[in-house]
Motif scaffolding. Structure first.
Motif, PDB file in Angstrom:
ATOM      1  N   TRP A  60     -12.015   3.032   2.291  1.00 51.44           N
ATOM      2  CA  TRP A  60     -10.947   3.499   1.353  1.00 51.44           C
ATOM      3  C   TRP A  60     -10.725   2.659   0.432  1.00 51.44           C
ATOM      4  O   TRP A  60     -11.088   0.957   0.654  1.00 51.44           O
ATOM      5  N   VAL A  61     -10.044   3.023  -0.708  1.00 48.80           N
ATOM      6  CA  VAL A  61      -9.599   1.919  -1.857  1.00 48.80           C
ATOM      7  C   VAL A  61      -8.194   1.626  -1.544  1.00 48.80           C
ATOM      8  O   VAL A  61      -7.360   2.447  -2.052  1.00 48.80           O
ATOM      9  N   ALA A  62      -7.836   0.407  -1.454  1.00 51.82           N
ATOM     10  CA  ALA A  62      -6.707  -0.078  -1.349  1.00 51.82           C
ATOM     11  C   ALA A  62      -6.000  -0.692  -2.784  1.00 51.82           C
ATOM     12  O   ALA A  62      -6.759  -1.387  -3.443  1.00 51.82           O
ATOM     13  N   LEU A  63      -4.811  -0.223  -3.012  1.00 53.99           N
ATOM     14  CA  LEU A  63      -4.121  -0.314  -4.475  1.00 53.99           C
ATOM     15  C   LEU A  63      -2.752  -0.940  -4.298  1.00 53.99           C
ATOM     16  O   LEU A  63      -2.061  -0.316  -3.399  1.00 53.99           O
ATOM     17  N   LYS A  64      -2.523  -1.838  -5.179  1.00 58.90           N
ATOM     18  CA  LYS A  64      -1.243  -2.600  -4.935  1.00 58.90           C
ATOM     19  C   LYS A  64      -0.634  -2.893  -6.234  1.00 58.90           C
ATOM     20  O   LYS A  64      -1.418  -2.900  -7.330  1.00 58.90           O
ATOM     21  N   ALA A  69      -5.424  -9.241  -4.780  1.00 63.94           N
ATOM     22  CA  ALA A  69      -5.006  -9.909  -3.681  1.00 63.94           C
ATOM     23  C   ALA A  69      -5.977  -9.661  -2.819  1.00 63.94           C
ATOM     24  O   ALA A  69      -6.473  -8.511  -2.927  1.00 63.94           O
ATOM     25  N   PRO A  70      -6.308 -10.631  -1.968  1.00 63.89           N
ATOM     26  CA  PRO A  70      -7.240 -10.556  -0.957  1.00 63.89           C
ATOM     27  C   PRO A  70      -6.954  -9.240   0.047  1.00 63.89           C
ATOM     28  O   PRO A  70      -5.814  -8.822   0.286  1.00 63.89           O
ATOM     29  N   GLY A  71      -8.170  -8.515   0.254  1.00 67.34           N
ATOM     30  CA  GLY A  71      -8.023  -7.216   1.024  1.00 67.34           C
ATOM     31  C   GLY A  71      -7.776  -5.781   0.052  1.00 67.34           C
ATOM     32  O   GLY A  71      -8.111  -4.848   0.661  1.00 67.34           O
ATOM     33  N   PHE A  72      -7.426  -6.022  -1.291  1.00 67.21           N
ATOM     34  CA  PHE A  72      -6.986  -5.048  -2.019  1.00 67.21           C
ATOM     35  C   PHE A  72      -8.005  -4.877  -2.961  1.00 67.21           C
ATOM     36  O   PHE A  72      -8.788  -5.919  -3.561  1.00 67.21           O
ATOM     37  N   ASP A  73      -8.387  -3.414  -3.401  1.00 70.34           N
ATOM     38  CA  ASP A  73      -9.583  -3.310  -4.074  1.00 70.34           C
ATOM     39  C   ASP A  73      -9.107  -3.158  -5.449  1.00 70.34           C
ATOM     40  O   ASP A  73     -10.072  -3.247  -6.683  1.00 70.34           O
ATOM     41  N   ALA A  74      -8.076  -2.880  -5.760  1.00 72.86           N
ATOM     42  CA  ALA A  74      -7.459  -2.571  -7.236  1.00 72.86           C
ATOM     43  C   ALA A  74      -6.149  -2.718  -7.447  1.00 72.86           C
ATOM     44  O   ALA A  74      -5.333  -2.996  -6.408  1.00 72.86           O
ATOM     45  N   VAL A  75      -5.572  -2.880  -8.717  1.00 71.00           N
ATOM     46  CA  VAL A  75      -4.058  -3.150  -8.826  1.00 71.00           C
ATOM     47  C   VAL A  75      -3.761  -1.795  -9.335  1.00 71.00           C
ATOM     48  O   VAL A  75      -4.383  -0.821 -10.106  1.00 71.00           O
ATOM     49  N   ASN A  76      -2.295  -1.734  -9.644  1.00 66.45           N
ATOM     50  CA  ASN A  76      -1.715  -0.326 -10.142  1.00 66.45           C
ATOM     51  C   ASN A  76      -1.614  -0.443 -11.776  1.00 66.45           C
ATOM     52  O   ASN A  76      -0.467  -0.648 -12.303  1.00 66.45           O
ATOM     53  N   SER A  77      -2.613  -0.100 -12.115  1.00 67.50           N
ATOM     54  CA  SER A  77      -2.821  -0.208 -13.737  1.00 67.50           C
ATOM     55  C   SER A  77      -3.743   1.001 -14.101  1.00 67.50           C
ATOM     56  O   SER A  77      -4.942   1.018 -13.735  1.00 67.50           O
ATOM     57  N   PRO A  78      -3.231   2.026 -15.010  1.00 69.90           N
ATOM     58  CA  PRO A  78      -4.125   2.848 -15.408  1.00 69.90           C
ATOM     59  C   PRO A  78      -5.035   2.491 -16.117  1.00 69.90           C
ATOM     60  O   PRO A  78      -6.277   2.972 -16.169  1.00 69.90           O
ATOM     61  N   GLY A  79      -4.985   1.442 -17.199  1.00 73.45           N
ATOM     62  CA  GLY A  79      -6.016   1.009 -17.916  1.00 73.45           C
ATOM     63  C   GLY A  79      -7.123   0.475 -17.111  1.00 73.45           C
ATOM     64  O   GLY A  79      -8.179   0.547 -17.481  1.00 73.45           O
ATOM     65  N   LEU A  80      -6.836  -0.235 -15.902  1.00 72.31           N
ATOM     66  CA  LEU A  80      -7.900  -0.933 -15.376  1.00 72.31           C
ATOM     67  C   LEU A  80      -8.363  -0.080 -14.363  1.00 72.31           C
ATOM     68  O   LEU A  80      -9.777   0.283 -13.889  1.00 72.31           O
ATOM     69  N   LEU A  81      -7.830   1.419 -13.883  1.00 70.08           N
ATOM     70  CA  LEU A  81      -8.245   2.008 -12.682  1.00 70.08           C
ATOM     71  C   LEU A  81      -9.284   3.128 -13.727  1.00 70.08           C
ATOM     72  O   LEU A  81     -10.239   3.586 -12.989  1.00 70.08           O
ATOM     73  N   ARG A  82      -8.984   3.334 -14.868  1.00 70.90           N
ATOM     74  CA  ARG A  82      -9.702   4.510 -15.633  1.00 70.90           C
ATOM     75  C   ARG A  82     -11.280   4.103 -15.699  1.00 70.90           C
ATOM     76  O   ARG A  82     -12.019   5.135 -15.783  1.00 70.90           O
ATOM     77  N   SER A  83     -11.636   2.997 -15.291  1.00 71.45           N
ATOM     78  CA  SER A  83     -13.222   2.871 -15.524  1.00 71.45           C
ATOM     79  C   SER A  83     -13.980   2.830 -14.046  1.00 71.45           C
ATOM     80  O   SER A  83     -14.707   2.412 -13.736  1.00 71.45           O
ATOM     81  N   VAL A  84     -12.931   3.000 -12.927  1.00 75.65           N
ATOM     82  CA  VAL A  84     -13.412   3.107 -11.524  1.00 75.65           C
ATOM     83  C   VAL A  84     -13.849   4.186 -10.893  1.00 75.65           C
ATOM     84  O   VAL A  84     -13.061   5.489 -11.241  1.00 75.65           O
ATOM     85  N   THR A  90     -10.897   7.892  -0.601  1.00 75.62           N
ATOM     86  CA  THR A  90      -9.389   8.059  -0.329  1.00 75.62           C
ATOM     87  C   THR A  90      -8.853   6.783  -0.757  1.00 75.62           C
ATOM     88  O   THR A  90      -9.488   5.570  -0.704  1.00 75.62           O
ATOM     89  N   VAL A  91      -7.625   6.777  -1.556  1.00 75.37           N
ATOM     90  CA  VAL A  91      -6.922   5.643  -1.974  1.00 75.37           C
ATOM     91  C   VAL A  91      -5.738   5.428  -1.231  1.00 75.37           C
ATOM     92  O   VAL A  91      -5.041   6.309  -0.722  1.00 75.37           O
ATOM     93  N   VAL A  92      -5.508   4.083  -1.021  1.00 72.25           N
ATOM     94  CA  VAL A  92      -4.219   3.742  -0.214  1.00 72.25           C
ATOM     95  C   VAL A  92      -3.513   3.010  -1.178  1.00 72.25           C
ATOM     96  O   VAL A  92      -3.750   2.125  -1.780  1.00 72.25           O
ATOM     97  N   GLN A  93      -2.185   3.540  -1.657  1.00 76.05           N
ATOM     98  CA  GLN A  93      -1.411   3.140  -2.414  1.00 76.05           C
ATOM     99  C   GLN A  93      -0.081   2.432  -2.244  1.00 76.05           C
ATOM    100  O   GLN A  93       0.563   3.268  -1.384  1.00 76.05           O
ATOM    101  N   LYS A  94       0.224   1.208  -2.635  1.00 79.04           N
ATOM    102  CA  LYS A  94       1.586   0.706  -2.077  1.00 79.04           C
ATOM    103  C   LYS A  94       2.327   0.115  -3.278  1.00 79.04           C
ATOM    104  O   LYS A  94       1.513  -0.885  -3.941  1.00 79.04           O
ATOM    105  N   THR A  95       3.412   0.581  -3.821  1.00 79.26           N
ATOM    106  CA  THR A  95       3.966  -0.152  -5.094  1.00 79.26           C
ATOM    107  C   THR A  95       5.400  -0.054  -4.802  1.00 79.26           C
ATOM    108  O   THR A  95       6.082  -0.012  -3.711  1.00 79.26           O
TER     109      THR A  95
END
Length: 233
Positions: A60-64, A69-84, A90-95
């Motif tokens: 799963w892909v963890a996003l915050k 941060a350690p343990g997380f694969d991505a951050v809560n940014s559309p600009g950064l996520l659009r190339s992934v 399955t994405v796990v999202q916590k905001t």
């Protein structure tokens, strides 16, 4: 359609139909995740819960929010996520706000998560379901985020009047405190294109429906067909 626009703290009872709005950036990011191929998004209660889910499901892909941060694969940014590439993942999202708002109404009979990029599809789903009372949860800034309120009011307007124009609502969002903080680099984990991407009206042709699946609140895209399939409220 009767529409209410409370903040998260103002929710005193579970609504029948809830539209949880987070423009900058949770539910813009969620829409991009689906566009990048994600199968579903699990909305986590806390950062610890997100990490625990990731530990149980290493694929799963963890996003915050915020910086990497350690343990997380991505951050809560559309600009950064659009190339992934999230094909089938399955994405796990916590905001800070968006996921909190969705979990606050998890017992509602219909929960939609929304932003400008899925505004029309969200409004059309409300029309097709014949929703006569809708609670739009304004998640940001303790219910005071004008970008979220503007988007909520726009979707509410479109749900009853397809002629509702987006221009004024988008201007309010562009002038919001959140937009300024993202543009000025006050927040971390930000791409320079984030504000523009959050203001991109109807980029995607799906709504996003959150449902309880066991103990988890799971968000999935709901494709909308042609406008001719709509029914009036």
């Amino acid at each position: 359609m009767e529409a209410r626009f409370p903040g998260i703290a103002e929710l005193v009872e579970t609504p029948s139909v809830a539209v949880v709005v987070d423009v900058m950036r949770a539910f813009t990011v969620a829409a991009w995740a689906f566009a990048q191929g994600a199968e579903k998004i699990v909305l986590a209660e806390s950062l610890d819960d997100a990490l625990a889910l990731k530990a149980r499901h290493p694929d799963w892909v963890a996003l915050k929010d915020g910086p990497p941060a350690p343990g997380f694969d991505a951050v809560n940014s559309p600009g950064l996520l659009r190339s992934v590439d999230l094909g089938g993942r399955t994405v796990v999202q916590k905001t800070t706000a968006g996921t909190v708002g969705a979990l606050a109404v998890k017992e509602a009979s219909l929960v939609l998560c929304a932003s400008f990029v899925v505004a029309e599809a969200t409004a059309r789903l409300l029309r097709t379901r014949g929703c006569d009372s809708v609670t739009f949860v304004v998640t940001g800034e303790d219910g005071q985020a004008d970008e979220d309120l503007a988007c909520a009011q726009y979707i509410a307007g479109r749900a009853v009047d397809a002629g509702t124009d987006a221009a004024g609502f988008l201007r309010r969002a562009a002038d919001s405190r959140a937009a300024a903080e993202l543009a000025e680099g006050v927040r971390q984990g930000v791409h320079p294109d984030d504000v523009a991407l959050c203001l991109e009206l109807d980029r995607f042709p799906f709504a996003m429906v959150a449902t309880l699946e066991g103990s988890l609140m799971v968000l999935r895209p709901h494709a909308m067909s042609s406008p001719a399939d709509d029914v009036s409220i």
